[in-house]
Design an enzyme around this catalytic site. Structure first.
Site: not given
Lengths: 246, 608
Positions: B141, B301, B255, B257, B369, B405, B270, B267
Site C-alpha cells: 500500500f 494519498r 483526505q 483518495h 475520502h 492517513r 488503493e 472508490l
C-alpha cells in the site's frame, strides 16, 4: 435524445393516519449512466421529499437498497435505467416488514436468523494474541471468502416461493451461511449440529427448487450448489447413522 | 418519557462501535449500540484493500515490525499525529489482526514458492518461504516501507464487519438499528447519554448510560464529490460540537483518495496500485514516476492526489462530460489476479462504468475520502470536555493519522482503537456512578420535539434543506479542496456564514411524519454547515502546508509555528468556531524530518 422515464412507486406511510397504500407516478428525463439511486434521489430532492427508501454505500457493497424492480428483486444502486423500459415499477421487498414506501426492515429479520443458526465461529479454544496465528491454506481461505461475500440484502428471500408462504423459512442466505461455517476448520461444530438447525422444513427441506434465489443474487453467489452440497452431506450422514458409523 | 438505561452506549455499529461493545460485553457490562442502518450496512463494509499490521510473513514484508509501522505512520501524518498513540497503535495492530483471524476472518494466506508481481507496470518475481505457508499474508500500500496490508481479496471491510457483528450476536449485545442520536444529554461537565430519533417511527427516545461512545464515522458527505456512503454526514461530530465544550481536532485535515471513479466517485481500492496498477494521462503516458521517482504511484494519498490534480491542471487530463480525469490501468495484472484479488473493483467497473478492467482503462479522479479530523480524545479514547464521553474510529481524532492517513490504517484503527478504548471504557464504568437528572432529560426531549415541530411547521422559514446542503457542498468542493489559498478560503468562510444563516431558516415541504427523510437531513443541516465552517476556518488560519492541507500561498511545512493540532469548539450564538491549538505530540519519538516523498520544503523549528 433522452428518454422520459415513468416511475410507478408504491407509497404507504404506516405512521401517517391519513396514508393508504397506493401508487404515485413520477416522470424524469433520463441522464447518462443514470442508476435507480440517482433517479430516486432526484425524485426525493426535487419532487417529493417524503419518499422513503434506503441507500447507503450506493456502490453495490452494503446491501441496503434491495427492492422489487419491474417485478424482480434487485439492488437499486447498481441498476442502470438504460437496462430498463420507459416504465419502471418499484415495490418494497415482500417477506420483510414494511417501514414505509420502498423501505423495509431487514435488520430485525437477519439478526433473528443469525441468532437462530449461531452465525459465528464456535470453538472451545482460547486466543493468545501474542502467539502466531493458526495456519490456513490460501485456497481454502479464498473458498470461504467466496461464500462470505453475501451482503444480506434479502433479494434471495424476497424471490423465494417458500419464504413468501411460510414465515419461518430460513432462506438461501442462511443455507449459504451454514455452508460457510461448515467449510471453516476453525468452527468445531459437527455436521449433526448444523443439521439440527438446517435439516428441517424451515431449512433445506423447505426449498421447492424454483431457483429464484440464485437468479436474483446481486453477488452471484452459488446458492443452489450450497443447498445441493448440504443436502448430499446430510444424506450421507443419515446413511452412516443407519449403519452406526461415525 | 421513553427511556432506556445501559452501562455503555455506542452510537454507531460499524467496526469501531461494535469492537468497543464487544470488549465491554466481554467484561460483563451491558452494552447497546445505536445505528442509523442495520449494523452490517455500516460504511466499514465498504473498505476494500485491507488493514495494516506488521506481521512480516510475506517475503516482501520481511524484517517488518511495529517500529517500521510506527515510522511509516508518523511520516504519513507529516508529523501531525500524536506519536504516543501511533506507537500504541503499531504495537497493537498484529494482536488485533490475529484476534480477527481467531474470530473467523478468512485472511489471504502465504502461498510458498515462486510467483510474479507488478510494480509500476513492470513484472518482478518473488519467492515465498515454505515455512511461512498458510500464515496471514499482506499486500503493498502507499507510503509503506514493507508489504504490510492484510486482506481478504478486496472485501476486507466487509469480512471484518460481518465477523465483528457475528461476535456481537454471539455475546448478545443489543443493536437498536434505525435509531439516530440527535443530541447528547449533558450538564456541561458529564455526558449522560443521548436523545435519539427512531428512523422507523419518527419517535424520540432517551438513552441513559454511564459511558457514551461516539463511533459514527467521518463526515465526507459535506463535500459534493466523495467516496463516502450517503450516511456519512457527521452525526457524531455534530452532536459533540453542539455541546459547546467538546472540540473537533484538526477539522481542516480532510483526505482526498486518488482513485474515485468518474462520475460517481465510488472508490476503487488503493490495492489496485499496491498490486502494480499505474496511473496514465490523456496520452496514456505514465506520469507518477516522473513526479515521485522513488514511490511513484505508491506515495501517500495526499501526495498522489496533489500530483494528479497538478497533472490535470497542466492540461494532461482526459476530457469528459463530467470534467477532466485520468486513467487507472490494471489490465496487465491479468484475469486470475483481478478475479480473485480485485473482485469488487471488477464488479464496480462492470456495474457502474460498463467497462471491463481486463481490457479497458478505468476513469479516475481524486475524491473526498476520509476525515482525519474528528472528536478530539486522549489516548484512552476519552473525549476532551465531557466526562463519560468517548470516541473511536474515523469519528475520533485519537490521533494517529495527523494530516494524512495511510491506506490500510483506518480499518486497523477501528479494531485497534476499539480494543484499547473498549478496555478503558470497561474500567471507567467499573469505578463510575452517574446520577441521571430526570428534569434535564425531560427538558432535552422537549427541546428536540420542539425542534422537529418547528421544522415541520416552517416556523423559522421555508429554506429548502437540499438546496442549502448543495450550496455547502459546492462551497467546500470549490474552495476547500486539494489546493487551498487565503483568498479562496476567506471567500469560503464568508459564503458558508451566509449558508449557515439560511440553514437556520429551513422548513420542511413534506409533513415530517414517521421516518420522514427530509426531517432527518433538516435536523442535521445546522450541524453540517458548522462542520463545514470548522473545516474552512481551520484551513484559513493554518498558514502552512502539511499532509493533505496544501496551501498555495504557504507551500512549506512550518514546524516552527504549526507543529500543532487545531481544536475547534462552537459557542452557541456564534457564526464561527473558536480555535485553540495544542502541541501535535507530547512525546516525540521521531523528530520532524523528511517523509521521503512529496515536496520537501520545511521551515524547521530552529529557524528564526
Amino acid at each position: 435524445m433522452s428518454r422520459r422515464l415513468r416511475f410507478n412507486i408504491f407509497r404507504y406511510n404506516p405512521q401517517d393516519p391519513h396514508s393508504t397504500p397506493h401508487t404515485d407516478v413520477f416522470v424524469l428525463e433520463e441522464t447518462d449512466s443514470m442508476t435507480l439511486f440517482i433517479a430516486l434521489t432526484q425524485i426525493r430532492e426535487e419532487k417529493d421529499p417524503s419518499l422513503q427508501f434506503d441507500f447507503c454505500c450506493r456502490a453495490g457493497i452494503c446491501g441496503s437498497c434491495a427492492m422489487v424492480i419491474n417485478g424482480r428483486p434487485g439492488l437499486a444502486c447498481k441498476t442502470l435505467t438504460r437496462d430498463l423500459p420507459d416504465e419502471i415499477t418499484l415495490m418494497p421487498l415482500p417477506v420483510f416488514k414494511l417501514i414505509g414506501d420502498l423501505s423495509v426492515d431487514t435488520g430485525t429479520w437477519f439478526r433473528a436468523t443469525n441468532e437462530k443458526i449461531g452465525s459465528w465461529i464456535h470453538t472451545r479454544k482460547t486466543l493468545d494474541p501474542d502467539a502466531r496465528e493458526e495456519r490456513m491454506d490460501n485456497a481454502l481461505a479464498e473458498e470461504i471468502y467466496e461464500l462470505e461475500r453475501c451482503v444480506e440484502c434479502g433479494c434471495c428471500v424476497a424471490a423465494c416461493g417458500t419464504a413468501n408462504m411460510r414465515e419461518d423459512f430460513l432462506g438461501a442466505v442462511t443455507v449459504n451461511r451454514i455452508a460457510r461455517f461448515m467449510l471453516d476448520p476453525r468452527d468445531e461444530r459437527a455436521d449433526k449440529d448444523y443439521f439440527e438447525v438446517i435439516g428441517t422444513d424451515e431449512g433445506i427441506f423447505g426449498c421447492m427448487g424454483l431457483l429464484g434465489c440464485e437468479d436474483v443474487c446481486p453477488k452471484e453467489l452459488p446458492l443452489q450448489d450450497q443447498l445441493g452440497i448440504i443436502r448430499r452431506k446430510m444424506g450421507w450422514r443419515a446413511v452412516k447413522n443407519l449403519f452406526g458409523l461415525k | 418519557m421513553d427511556i432506556e438505561v445501559t452501562d455503555i452506549l455506542c452510537i454507531g455499529a460499524g467496526l469501531a462501535g461494535e469492537r468497543v461493545a464487544v470488549e465491554a460485553a466481554a467484561a460483563g457490562h451491558q452494552a447497546i449500540c445505536l445505528s442509523i442502518v442495520p449494523p452490517r450496512r455500516s460504511h466499514s463494509s465498504a473498505a476494500q484493500g485491507g488493514m495494516q499490521a506488521s506481521l512480516g510473513n510475506s517475503v516482501m514484508g520481511e524484517g517488518d515490525n511495529p517500529d517500521v509501522h510506527f515510522e511509516d505512520t508518523v511520516k504519513g501524518s507529516d508529523w501531525g499525529c500524536d506519536q504516543e498513540v501511533a506507537r500504541l497503535f503499531a504495537e497493537t495492530a498484529p494482536k488485533a489482526v490475529r484476534e480477527m483471524a481467531f474470530w473467523g476472518i478468512p485472511w489471504n494466506r502465504v502461498v510458498p514458492g515462486k510467483s510474479t508481481y507488478f510494480k509500476g507496470g513492470e513484472k518482478y518475481e518473488k519467492v515465498e518461504a515454505k515455512e511461512k505457508e498458510g500464515l496471514i499474508t499482506a499486500r503493498s500500500f502507499g507510503g509503506t516501507a514493507k508489504w504490510r496490508t492484510c486482506y481478504t481479496s478486496d472485501g476486507t471491510g466487509h469480512t471484518l464487519l460481518y465477523t465483528m457483528d457475528n461476535k456481537v450476536v454471539e455475546l448478545g449485545v443489543k443493536v437498536h438499528d434505525r435509531m439516530e442520536a440527535v443530541s447528547l444529554i449533558h450538564d456541561g461537565r458529564t455526558c449522560m447519554g443521548v436523545i435519539a430519533r427512531c428512523l422507523s417511527t419518527g419517535r424520540l427516545k432517551a438513552y441513559l448510560a454511564k459511558a457514551t461512545l461516539i463511533a459514527t464515522g467521518g463526515y465526507g458527505r459535506i463535500y459534493r464529490e466523495t467516496t463516502n456512503a450517503v450516511i456519512n454526514e457527521g452525526g457524531g461530530a455534530i452532536i459533540a460540537l453542539d455541546t459547546g465544550v467538546v472540540p473537533i481536532g484538526n477539522p481542516e485535515a480532510i483526505q482526498f483518495h486518488p482513485t474515485g471513479i468518474v462520475p460517481t466517485h465510488i472508490l476503487v481500492t488503493e490495492g489496485c496500485r499496491g498490486d502494480g496498477g499505474t496511473l496514465l494521462d490523456v496520452n496514456e503516458h505514465r506520469f507518477m514516476n516522473e513526479y515521485e521517482p522513488e514511490k511513484a504511484e505508491l506515495a501517500s494519498r495526499d501526495v498522489v492526489s496533489r500530483w494528479m490534480t497538478h497533472h490535470i491542471r497542466k492540461g494532461l487530463g482526459v476530457k469528459s462530460d463530467y470534467g477532466d480525469h485520468l486513467w487507472l490501468d490494471i489490465r496487465h495484472l491479468g484475469e486470475k489476479h483481478i478475479k480473485t484479488k480485485l473482485r469488487e473493483v471488477d464488479e464496480i467497473c462492470h456495474n457502474f462504468l460498463g467497462i471491463d478492467p481486463l481490457t479497458q482503462l478505468i476513469p479516475v479522479r481524486p475524491a473526498q475520502h476520509y476525515t482525519m479530523a474528528g472528536v478530539r480524545t486522549d489516548k484512552d479514547g476519552a473525549a476532551y470536555g465531557l466526562t463519560g464521553l468517548f470516541c473511536a474510529g474515523e469519528a475520533a481524532c485519537w490521533d494517529l493519522h495527523g494530516f494524512n492517513r495511510l491506506g490500510g490504517n483506518s480499518l486497523a484503527e477501528t479494531v485497534v482503537a476499539g480494543r484499547i478504548v473498549g478496555k478503558k471504557i470497561a474500567e471507567f464504568v467499573n469505578g463510575h456512578d452517574v446520577q441521571f437528572d430526570t428534569g434535564l432529560i425531560r427538558a432535552n426531549l422537549k427541546r428536540e420535539q420542539e425542534r422537529m415541530d418547528r421544522l415541520a411547521g416552517c416556523k423559522d422559514g421555508q429554506e429548502n434543506v437540499y438546496e442549502v446542503r448543495n450550496a455547502m457542498q459546492e462551497e467546500l468542493m470549490e474552495r476547500v479542496g486539494i489546493f487551498r489559498d487565503h483568498d479562496g478560503l476567506q471567500k469560503a468562510v464568508e459564503n458558508l456564514q451566509g449558508i449557515y444563516g439560511r440553514a437556520q431558516k429551513v422548513g420542511l415541504r413534506s409533513n415530517g411524519l414517521g421516518a420522514n427523510p427530509e426531517l432527518s437531513v433538516a435536523l442535521k443541516i445546522n450541524g453540517m454547515v458548522r462542520l463545514a465552517l470548522c473545516v474552512a476556518y481551520g484551513a484559513l488560519m493554518r498558514t502552512e502546508s502539511r499532509g493533505c492541507h496544501a496551501r498555495l500561498d504557504y507551500e512549506a511545512r512550518n514546524d516552527r509555528d504549526w507543529l500543532n493540532r487545531t481544536l475547534a469548539t462552537w459557542k452557541e450564538g456564534d457564526d464561527l468556531p473558536t480555535l485553540n491549538y495544542e502541541p501535535a505530540s507530547q512525546v516525540e519519538e521521531l523528530p520532524p524530518g523528511s517523509r521521503g516523498y512529496g515536496a520537501t520544503q520545511v521551515i524547521s523549528r530552529d529557524e528564526t
